[in-house]
Scaffold this active site. Structure first.
Site, PDB file in Angstrom:
ATOM      1  N   CYS A  99      35.614  35.607  97.150  1.00 42.44           N
ATOM      2  CA  CYS A  99      35.680  35.970  98.714  1.00 42.44           C
ATOM      3  C   CYS A  99      37.162  36.709  98.990  1.00 42.44           C
ATOM      4  O   CYS A  99      37.375  37.818  98.761  1.00 42.44           O
ATOM      5  CB  CYS A  99      35.806  35.005  99.349  1.00 42.44           C
ATOM      6  SG  CYS A  99      35.150  34.930 100.974  1.00 42.44           S
TER       7      CYS A  99
ATOM      8  N   LYS B  72      39.580  29.499  92.685  1.00 37.15           N
ATOM      9  CA  LYS B  72      40.162  30.529  93.824  1.00 37.15           C
ATOM     10  C   LYS B  72      41.626  30.176  93.690  1.00 37.15           C
ATOM     11  O   LYS B  72      42.181  29.235  94.070  1.00 37.15           O
ATOM     12  CB  LYS B  72      39.493  30.125  94.909  1.00 37.15           C
ATOM     13  CG  LYS B  72      39.847  31.208  95.931  1.00 37.15           C
ATOM     14  CD  LYS B  72      38.988  31.052  97.447  1.00 37.15           C
ATOM     15  CE  LYS B  72      39.295  32.159  98.155  1.00 37.15           C
ATOM     16  NZ  LYS B  72      38.137  31.922  99.556  1.00 37.15           N
TER      17      LYS B  72
ATOM     18  N   GLU C  74      29.695  32.677  96.512  1.00 31.60           N
ATOM     19  CA  GLU C  74      30.838  31.557  96.746  1.00 31.60           C
ATOM     20  C   GLU C  74      29.935  30.160  97.173  1.00 31.60           C
ATOM     21  O   GLU C  74      29.413  30.146  98.090  1.00 31.60           O
ATOM     22  CB  GLU C  74      31.722  31.904  97.510  1.00 31.60           C
ATOM     23  CG  GLU C  74      32.973  30.906  97.984  1.00 31.60           C
ATOM     24  CD  GLU C  74      33.762  31.447  99.118  1.00 31.60           C
ATOM     25  OE1 GLU C  74      34.805  30.991  99.064  1.00 31.60           O
ATOM     26  OE2 GLU C  74      33.637  32.421  99.659  1.00 31.60           O
TER      27      GLU C  74
END
Length: 490
Positions: free
Chosen positions: A342, A286, A234
């Site tokens: 994540c 995300k 990330e």
């Protein structure tokens, strides 16, 4: 508090039903107010220990002021447990003990929903180190959590029939877990890269040195042999690969690449890019953002309060991240890779959605350096490991400072790098195209739990109606019967 010591990375998951049984038995014997107070205390101890890494990890980065957020989070989570216990006791009455496992299943499902979703402490994760977690391919994390709770209820009940039923459930789960077919052999090679960049340096401003570090590590890893796919963590690149400088550097690598990078498009976005043959093949933003970390509720309306808070923490006036709106596998290296960024790896629904849309491999890109050397990073990794079992997909995980690892469809970790070092990890993997029962049917366990609670509630209403009828019968008709009996000489 004892329950927290049975959650990953602890190997004591088998013992999780014991402290939960004590709680369930006590709740079933108390009035609703007493159940609320006891469960709040129990849950505060549980989450207080489970999340103890939070203040220790964030204080060195943001100062001691951030530690004040920790008791607030623990208190809010404890309220969800206490409210569930009190409501179950109030509504289900004498059926409370056996209603609690289904109520907890609904609670864990609810905690995964919405922008404030937070799945740390979901009961199913307690069995993650055990063979019982293999049930996740049938009903997801919810089925494993329901097994934990039903076992606890059987222990709390204590009667031979209940204990035998609990033992039978565990035996069936164990038999299923121990008889899963072996993992498919890895017939392709991926290279996972761990840059170990200090997050404080990133916060002060992105530099091309970060990109240079990842380029150098990747080149060194490729000297040992080619890779079908390279995965960076990330926000590994300081700018999007659509920028000329980054694009030139990545093109020179001449390898299919999946990398995390920021995107400036209507605001800041946390993205994963598929880059191959000098072109961006796809992008995934995300979707599930970290509450109060990546998005700030009411940011515009409460601007003054947020600015004051940020000043107290020594932070700039953060505006948050723009969330993604869609999930779709990224096409790279003739693969369809489902990217989880994540925090998203802790939510079963995200991996399931990627697989239903065609993902044959899952990739988790993360920056767990915020956790520091605490147990938080390992908890995060172990939670994400369950996604491999639910979907029966290989998971390729690249973390900034770890955990960087490959996870087989059985949940077995086939290789991993040490945390806190810069390095590369060549790993075998394979594509998988079949759908598990969980991928096909989704959260059927949650729906079943709702029906079970409805059935128990109707049962208690029926029992209550029978008792009321009995009392009315005795009050109204027994004197008449008795009087008639006396007149007849009976």
């Amino acid at each position: 508090m004892a329950l927290s010591f049975t959650f990953p990375p602890s190997p004591l998951g088998w013992l999780a039903p014991l402290p939960l049984a004590w709680l369930f038995r006590a709740v079933a014997a108390l009035p609703p107010r007493g159940a609320f107070a006891l469960t709040f205390t129990f849950a505060a101890g549980f989450f207080g220990v489970l999340l103890l890494w939070l203040p220790g990890s964030l204080t060195p980065l943001f100062g001691p002021g951030v530690a004040a957020l920790y008791p607030m989070l623990v208190g809010l989570l404890a309220l969800t447990w206490a409210g569930t216990a009190a409501m179950t006791r109030q509504v289900l009455g004498p059926a409370t003990l056996w209603a609690l496992p289904f109520a907890w299943t609904l609670l864990d499902a609810a905690r995964a929903l919405g922008p404030f979703g937070f799945t740390w402490g979901s009961l199913g994760y307690a069995f993650a180190p055990t063979p019982l977690v293999q049930l996740a391919d049938l009903g997801g994390l919810a089925l494993v959590g329901l097994l934990v709770a039903l076992t606890a209820a059987a222990l709390a009940d204590g009667r031979p029939r209940a204990l035998l039923g609990g033992a039978a459930l565990l035996s069936l789960g164990l038999a299923y877990g121990l008889t899963r077919p072996p993992d498919p052999p890895g017939n392709a090679r991926a290279l996972l890269v761990q840059g170990n960049v200090d997050p404080r340096a990133k916060a002060q401003g992105r530099t091309t040195d970060e990109l240079g570090r990842y380029l150098a590590l990747t080149r060194s890893g490729l000297t040992a042999g080619p890779a079908r796919l390279v995965v960076w963590p990330e926000t590994a690149a300081p700018a999007a690969p659509s920028s000329p400088e980054v694009a030139r550097a990545l093109t020179a690598l001449d390898v299919p690449l999946l990398l995390g990078a920021p995107t400036e498009e209507g605001g800041y976005r946390n993205s994963v890019y598929a880059f191959e043959e000098g072109q961006v093949r796809g992008r995934q933003d995300k979707v599930r953002l970290v509450p109060f970390g990546e998005f700030f509720p009411g940011r515009k309306a409460l601007d003054g309060a947020y600015r004051a808070l940020f000043r107290a923490l020594g932070l700039p006036a953060l505006t948050g991240t723009v969330p993604g709106r869609t999930l779709a596998p990224l096409p790279v290296a003739n693969l369809r890779v489902g990217a989880l960024i994540c925090y998203e790896s802790t939510f079963p629904a995200f991996a399931r959605a990627q697989v239903r849309r065609g993902a044959r491999v899952l990739a988790v890109v993360s920056n767990d350096a915020w956790f520091g050397p605490s147990v938080g990073g390992e908890q995060h990794f172990q939670m994400g490991r369950v996604r491999a079992i639910e979907t029966r997909r290989w998971v390729l995980r690249a973390g900034n400072d770890g955990v960087t690892a490959a996870i087989a469809p059985s949940g077995r970790v086939t290789a991993r790098l040490s945390r806190g070092v810069a390095g590369v990890l060549p790993v075998p993997f394979a594509e998988t195209g079949t759908w598990t029962l969980y991928v096909r049917w989704g959260e059927w366990v949650t729906a079943l739990s709702a029906l079970a609670l409805l059935g128990l509630w109707l049962g208690t209403r029926g029992s209550r109606a029978k008792r009321q009828f009995g009392r009315r019968f005795l009050a109204e008709w027994w004197p008449v019967i008795n009087r008639n009996s006396s007149r007849s000489g009976g």
